[in-house]
Design a protein around this motif. Sequence first.
Motif: not given
Length: 392
Positions: A188, A191-192, A211
């Motif tokens: 991560s 957030g992606h 996401k």
Amino acid sequence: MQSENVVKLFTSQNPSALVDRAELTECVTLLAKLCSGKQPFPILNHIRISSEPGGMALTATNNDIQAETSIVADVDARFTTALPAAALLKLMKKGTPSSTAILELLPEEDPDADRTIASKCAIQLASTRFVLDAMPTDDFPEPIRHVAGKFHKFSIASAILWNAIDGTIDAVSTDETRYYLNGVLIHSHNGHLRFVTTDGHRLYIQDTNVKTGKFEVNAILPTEGARFVASLLDGHAGADPVKVEISASVAVFVFRDIAVSLKLLDGTYPDYQRVIPAEPDKVATVAGGTLSAAAASLVECTGASTVHLKFAAGELILRADGTTGRGTTGLDCDYQGDELEIAFDARYLRSAIDAASPDGRNMKIRMADAISPAIVTGSIGGWTGILMPSRA
């Protein structure tokens, strides 16, 4: 009295299965990629085939990677065997033309135990009957599964997953002393989902729009496993989703009616972001295809392992000094900054160019000086390469 579990389509009392040949051929073609014929244990060169409600389950593994699928079939509930992948694949592709295949296990007495085993499997294709050696499924390794604990689930478009692996895998390290670099980091970032590889000479990053939410994904896919997943996606990548499950030790990818399970690399990936330079002040924009071809020509003609790039206003001069001579060539280049000469390993340079702009379109090289890492970007959205200069 005939057992109720025996399919009535078959005249033989032996465990048998009737299956669509094209479907079986497709499954065996995919699974056989794991069975190289050079595995340390004979059973790993085999595909396990077992009955399941409504059809047959097929599994192949090399102990670190496992692939499972199933097909519809009329099958005896007693049917279970392991067949040599290479021989079965050749038979399905080159055997007598037919729309179906009938598999029949041929039992014989086990001299070392009080039981009957199937050491042969007859395969009927139209009017032709073939017999393959078989192995008992008892020898097959334990399946790769999530251990107790949490695992994260998410979906990613097959095209995005293929692009992320294909665009980063070339920079994976082969140094066994730093085994944790022998794979693709997926984690991560803001957030992606991000994919990262490095061998110490270059660092490739592929950011995605997937996401990860409140879950922190952090896993290292082994190189062989990542390549296997990419090979199954190649030519089939699109908008269709790949379902992903990641736990502390296993990653599972489900697509094309196949579940691929990988044992993750154990270890902690280094803080790669420390080597990413702040935004350099010198920026060159050049056609990737032209630059790759020019570098390749110089290396081929001179035997050089290093390519020198000299940037000036509107121009890029490439120079290579090798075992068979020296070569120079000039290219159009939109360059902003003071004149700069920087050298790169020829193989790493071409790798970065091809990863950044496989379509040959414009790419950017951002540099600070001749000894600091350069940032390479191109026509692939979200892809970034960090290339260490050569001291040669």
